[in-house]
Write a protein that holds these residues in place. Structure first.
Motif, PDB file in Angstrom:
ATOM      1  N   ILE A   1       0.489  -1.159  -0.039  1.00 46.81           N
ATOM      2  CA  ILE A   1      -0.125  -0.147  -0.002  1.00 46.81           C
ATOM      3  C   ILE A   1       0.896   1.278  -0.200  1.00 46.81           C
ATOM      4  O   ILE A   1       0.696   2.124  -0.497  1.00 46.81           O
ATOM      5  CB  ILE A   1      -0.843  -0.110   1.266  1.00 46.81           C
ATOM      6  CG1 ILE A   1      -1.976  -1.240   0.995  1.00 46.81           C
ATOM      7  CG2 ILE A   1      -1.621   1.491   1.548  1.00 46.81           C
ATOM      8  CD1 ILE A   1      -3.134  -1.384   2.107  1.00 46.81           C
TER       9      ILE A   1
ATOM     10  N   MET B   1      -5.101   3.220  -4.483  1.00 44.31           N
ATOM     11  CA  MET B   1      -5.460   1.696  -4.413  1.00 44.31           C
ATOM     12  C   MET B   1      -6.252   1.095  -5.418  1.00 44.31           C
ATOM     13  O   MET B   1      -6.713   1.636  -6.250  1.00 44.31           O
ATOM     14  CB  MET B   1      -6.832   1.745  -3.079  1.00 44.31           C
ATOM     15  CG  MET B   1      -6.007   2.247  -1.988  1.00 44.31           C
ATOM     16  SD  MET B   1      -4.967   0.922  -1.181  1.00 44.31           S
ATOM     17  CE  MET B   1      -3.415   1.471  -1.561  1.00 44.31           C
TER      18      MET B   1
ATOM     19  N   LEU C   1     -10.235  -2.779  -4.034  1.00 49.62           N
ATOM     20  CA  LEU C   1      -9.948  -2.251  -2.541  1.00 49.62           C
ATOM     21  C   LEU C   1     -10.707  -1.014  -2.114  1.00 49.62           C
ATOM     22  O   LEU C   1     -11.301  -1.165  -1.039  1.00 49.62           O
ATOM     23  CB  LEU C   1      -8.620  -2.433  -2.318  1.00 49.62           C
ATOM     24  CG  LEU C   1      -8.028  -2.081  -0.926  1.00 49.62           C
ATOM     25  CD1 LEU C   1      -8.867  -3.280   0.117  1.00 49.62           C
ATOM     26  CD2 LEU C   1      -6.620  -2.273  -0.593  1.00 49.62           C
ATOM     27  N   ALA C   2     -10.495  -0.132  -3.115  1.00 53.55           N
ATOM     28  CA  ALA C   2     -10.901   1.287  -2.849  1.00 53.55           C
ATOM     29  C   ALA C   2     -11.715   1.769  -4.019  1.00 53.55           C
ATOM     30  O   ALA C   2     -11.253   2.511  -4.654  1.00 53.55           O
ATOM     31  CB  ALA C   2      -9.941   2.184  -2.066  1.00 53.55           C
TER      32      ALA C   2
ATOM     33  N   THR D   1      -4.228   0.261   8.739  1.00 51.32           N
ATOM     34  CA  THR D   1      -4.335  -0.232   7.423  1.00 51.32           C
ATOM     35  C   THR D   1      -5.802  -1.160   7.206  1.00 51.32           C
ATOM     36  O   THR D   1      -6.383  -1.008   6.437  1.00 51.32           O
ATOM     37  CB  THR D   1      -3.203  -0.738   6.979  1.00 51.32           C
ATOM     38  OG1 THR D   1      -2.114   0.346   7.289  1.00 51.32           O
ATOM     39  CG2 THR D   1      -3.254  -0.866   5.466  1.00 51.32           C
ATOM     40  N   GLN D   2      -5.673  -2.169   7.973  1.00 55.79           N
ATOM     41  CA  GLN D   2      -6.494  -3.296   7.732  1.00 55.79           C
ATOM     42  C   GLN D   2      -7.821  -2.962   8.239  1.00 55.79           C
ATOM     43  O   GLN D   2      -8.916  -3.142   7.366  1.00 55.79           O
ATOM     44  CB  GLN D   2      -6.205  -4.455   8.824  1.00 55.79           C
ATOM     45  CG  GLN D   2      -4.923  -5.034   8.687  1.00 55.79           C
ATOM     46  CD  GLN D   2      -4.439  -6.310   9.366  1.00 55.79           C
ATOM     47  OE1 GLN D   2      -5.197  -6.995   9.937  1.00 55.79           O
ATOM     48  NE2 GLN D   2      -3.292  -6.158   9.849  1.00 55.79           N
TER      49      GLN D   2
ATOM     50  N   ALA E   1      -9.401  -0.366   5.612  1.00 60.62           N
ATOM     51  CA  ALA E   1      -9.530  -0.924   4.109  1.00 60.62           C
ATOM     52  C   ALA E   1     -10.852  -1.718   4.112  1.00 60.62           C
ATOM     53  O   ALA E   1     -11.753  -1.520   3.243  1.00 60.62           O
ATOM     54  CB  ALA E   1      -8.359  -1.774   3.614  1.00 60.62           C
TER      55      ALA E   1
ATOM     56  N   HIS F   1     -14.536  -0.997   2.395  1.00 68.13           N
ATOM     57  CA  HIS F   1     -15.060  -1.941   1.302  1.00 68.13           C
ATOM     58  C   HIS F   1     -16.509  -2.301   1.916  1.00 68.13           C
ATOM     59  O   HIS F   1     -17.509  -2.617   0.975  1.00 68.13           O
ATOM     60  CB  HIS F   1     -13.987  -3.037   1.172  1.00 68.13           C
ATOM     61  CG  HIS F   1     -14.367  -4.074   0.213  1.00 68.13           C
ATOM     62  ND1 HIS F   1     -14.456  -3.576  -1.297  1.00 68.13           N
ATOM     63  CD2 HIS F   1     -15.015  -5.269   0.118  1.00 68.13           C
ATOM     64  CE1 HIS F   1     -14.921  -4.650  -1.951  1.00 68.13           C
ATOM     65  NE2 HIS F   1     -15.092  -5.743  -1.235  1.00 68.13           N
TER      66      HIS F   1
ATOM     67  N   LEU G   1      -6.372   4.822   0.568  1.00 67.21           N
ATOM     68  CA  LEU G   1      -7.741   3.760   0.777  1.00 67.21           C
ATOM     69  C   LEU G   1      -8.976   4.660   0.425  1.00 67.21           C
ATOM     70  O   LEU G   1     -10.022   4.023   0.700  1.00 67.21           O
ATOM     71  CB  LEU G   1      -7.632   3.367   2.290  1.00 67.21           C
ATOM     72  CG  LEU G   1      -6.656   2.105   2.453  1.00 67.21           C
ATOM     73  CD1 LEU G   1      -6.460   1.946   4.018  1.00 67.21           C
ATOM     74  CD2 LEU G   1      -6.644   1.246   1.778  1.00 67.21           C
TER      75      LEU G   1
END
Length: 285
Positions: free
Chosen positions: A42, A48, A52-53, A92-93, A96, A100, A133
């Motif tokens: 990333i 992205m 994902l984005a 980050t996780q 994201a 989503h 993101l």
């Protein structure tokens, strides 16, 4: 005859535990490697991938709901729960997956959406991933000086409250997103699993127009809805002792509201007045 059998059983049990421990260690190592790879990947991208984005149209034909999350720190330090690398992975996780989930939910919604990250200056260095993101990053300081709080108890203890102390109140800047009809405050460890249209309709539309949507709302007890709804919230019953349910506060991980600069200023005035009763909340209510 039982002793050798018991011995063999214990040996087998020890082997099973050793094998399970080895597998857990292997999974942990693989998870850390994958997490590092994702973060590194990333960081190396200018934007992205669409899966994902997915991009949001600059001009939408649908009303656009604002979703905001907050960043108040980057980990590390003597009293931090996570190291900087661990915090970066979690941010980050979470960002994201949350974005989503909202994208998927809004494919079946009559509303569009836009993501915002309200970032305290102390978390600026770990906020760059949010832009990649698909979040609009807004750097915002705590909206008041705690030394101006009139109530001594609140003034002296506000930084020890919840996870982030006074910095937690940057969530209030969601009220300043007045270019959106509705804003939703969420934590990064949350998911949206289906459209929130009934809640949004109940805020945007009048009492008559939103009648059917209001009938479908999951209300607590015999709660009666007002004619004009400015916010929806849930209570945090896990944070009170048995018997203190009437003092359960608002769960800060979810709040849907009608943006209003007047409401924002009213909240700040309430905080500075400091009418907070220990164990009973604001105004002892």
């Amino acid at each position: 005859y039982t002793q050798p059998v018991l011995h063999k059983t214990m040996v087998s049990f020890r082997k099973m535990l050793t094998l399970c421990a080895a597998q857990m260690l292997l999974l942990l190592i693989m998870s850390m490697i994958l997490q590092f790879a994702v973060i590194h990947r990333i960081d190396s991208l200018d934007s992205m991938p669409s899966w994902l984005a997915p991009p949001i149209n600059e001009v939408s034909s649908r009303p656009v709901v604002a979703y905001s999350v907050t960043l108040t720190g980057c980990g590390g330090g003597k009293d931090a729960r996570y190291s900087q690398s661990e915090a970066m992975g979690l941010i980050t996780q979470g960002a994201a997956v949350l974005r989503h989930s909202i994208y998927v939910a809004h494919r079946k919604s009559k509303y569009d959406f836009q993501m915002y990250a309200l970032v305290h200056p102390s978390a600026k260095e770990c906020s760059h991933v949010m832009s990649k993101l698909g979040y609009t990053v807004l750097i915002r300081n705590t909206p008041f000086d705690k030394q101006d709080i009139q109530n001594e108890f609140l003034r002296e203890n506000i930084d020890g409250a919840s996870c982030c102390g006074a910095k937690e109140f940057i969530k209030l800047y969601a009220y300043a997103l007045v270019n959106h009809p509705v804003a939703v405050i969420l934590d990064l460890d949350s998911l949206i699993l289906k459209p929130l249209d009934d809640l949004i309709d109940s805020i945007i539309l009048g009492e008559v127009e939103a009648l059917e949507a209001r009938k479908r709302l999951p209300l607590h007890g015999d709660l009666e809805l007002p004619k004009k709804i400015d916010a929806f919230y849930t209570r945090d019953y896990n944070m009170v002792n048995p018997g203190g349910e009437e003092y359960a506060g608002v769960q800060g991980g979810f709040l849907m509201l009608r943006p209003s600069e007047e409401a924002f200023e009213e909240y700040i005035d309430i905080i500075l007045e400091g009418n907070y009763v220990e164990g009973q909340g604001w105004g002892g209510k």
